[in-house]
Design an enzyme around this catalytic site. Structure first.
Site, PDB file in Angstrom:
ATOM      1  N   LYS A   1      -5.934   0.303  20.697  1.00  0.00           N
ATOM      2  CA  LYS A   1      -7.119   0.323  19.839  1.00  0.00           C
ATOM      3  C   LYS A   1      -7.436  -1.084  19.330  1.00  0.00           C
ATOM      4  CE  LYS A   1      -6.427   5.112  18.410  1.00  0.00           C
ATOM      5  NZ  LYS A   1      -5.805   6.053  17.460  1.00  0.00           N
TER       6      LYS A   1
ATOM      7  N   GLN B   1      -3.355   6.234  11.661  1.00  0.00           N
ATOM      8  CA  GLN B   1      -2.804   6.876  12.858  1.00  0.00           C
ATOM      9  C   GLN B   1      -1.911   8.050  12.467  1.00  0.00           C
ATOM     10  OE1 GLN B   1      -3.624   6.049  16.006  1.00  0.00           O
ATOM     11  NE2 GLN B   1      -2.249   7.564  16.908  1.00  0.00           N
TER      12      GLN B   1
ATOM     13  N   ASP C   1     -12.577   8.398  12.335  1.00  0.00           N
ATOM     14  CA  ASP C   1     -11.908   9.495  13.056  1.00  0.00           C
ATOM     15  C   ASP C   1     -12.642  10.821  12.837  1.00  0.00           C
ATOM     16  OD1 ASP C   1      -9.667   9.107  14.680  1.00  0.00           O
ATOM     17  OD2 ASP C   1      -8.369   8.695  12.960  1.00  0.00           O
TER      18      ASP C   1
END
Ligand code: GUN
Length: 297
Positions: free
Chosen positions: A54, A98, A121
């Site tokens: 990422k 994460q 997200d």
């Protein structure tokens, strides 16, 4: 009949290219780069790989990447304090924490701390609610990537029968919401569904997101259907050279019947990071108060 292979790698490269162009335009207009912060707590091997990719993709797209790696024993309060600092930082447009987090951190509580307008997200309940009622917000990256591949292949999805296998908050539920918004007739199947094969046989669109290797068989697929395989399962044991990746769908069997199908790897997988960059860019434009045309990316 052999199904057409839906190439997510090529689509993702195109999307990343379009994001890169708009990221450069953002920098030219604002004098700063769009910024994406990624927070990783602990040493989970798979998470480390994801976070590294990422970060690399963020830089390649011409955005600023802020990586925060914290030790596994970081107190929950310190993690929440970091998220609050990132919420207040005007150079940070998007925040991704994460998952999974270590057991002593409450994921719901940490995600609830993220400013919903930086929640790239799409995991915050505010964004889940916005998706459910059709307001602009952030949609989780994997299901949005699946929808892009479906739209690219099929165009208008209106009136099609869609079956989503899996009901997770990250893939199954938002995927169902997206397909409802496209005027599909949507069935959400899961581990307790009876006669799953018969349910799948009705579907023009099958999205498999259960995490069980090759569970969906070729003879479950309606001839000509479009099959999107979200599964990434490692099979064949841990010996080097023996492991291979397979999806939730029996690719060979389904390819003989379907109209189009995503492979594993090279289907949905590459879309997730590309959509994350897209969401981060949209966050930057919105946070800077600059209009981005509705379907620019
Ligand atoms: N862990 C596995 N996939 C994801 C994802 O898409 N986002 C976050 N934050 N964590 C993950």
């Amino acid at each position: 009949m052999t199904a057409e292979r839906i190439d997510g790698k090529i689509f993702a490269e195109g999307l990343r290219g379009r994001v890169g162009v708009l990221a450069a335009e953002f920098t030219a207009r604002t004098g700063r780069k769009a910024g994406l912060a990624v927070v990783l707590v602990g040493e989970d091997a798979a998470s480390q790989v994801y976070v590294r990719s990422k970060g690399k993709a963020t830089i390649e797209a011409g955005m600023a990447g802020f990586e925060h790696r914290l030790p596994a024993d970081t107190p929950e309060a310190d993690l929440i304090a970091l998220v609050e600092t990132l919420n207040a930082d005007p150079t940070v447009d998007g925040i991704l924490v994460q998952l999974p987090l270590p057991a002593h951190c409450d994921e719901g509580k940490v995600i609830a701390t993220i400013n919903p307008d930086k929640d790239v997200d799409g995991f915050h309940v505010i964004n889940a609610g916005r998706l459910a009622v059709g307001q602009a917000g952030f949609v989780p990256c994997t299901p949005l990537g699946c929808l892009m591949l479906l739209r690219d292949r099929l165009g208008d999805l209106s009136g099609l029968d869609a079956v989503v296998i899996g009901r997770s908050n990250i893939v199954g539920k938002p995927m169902a919401q997206l397909l409802i918004a496209q005027s599909c007739t949507v069935t959400v199947a899961h581990s307790r569904t009876r006669n799953l094969a018969d349910v799948v046989r009705r579907a023009d669109i099958v999205v498999a997101a259960v995490g069980r290797p090759e569970m969906v068989k070729g003879d479950w697929i309606k001839p000509g259907a479009t099959v999107i395989d979200v599964g990434i399962n490692r099979v064949g044991g841990s010996e080097p050279g023996k492991t291979r990746l397979v999806g939730d769908v029996d690719f060979a069997g389904a390819s003989a019947v379907a109209g189009a199908i995503t492979p594993v790897p090279g289907g949905v997988g590459p879309m997730t990071i590309a959509v994350l960059l897209r969401n981060a860019l949209v966050a930057a434009y919105r946070n800077a108060g600059i209009d981005l045309p509705e379907n620019a990316i």
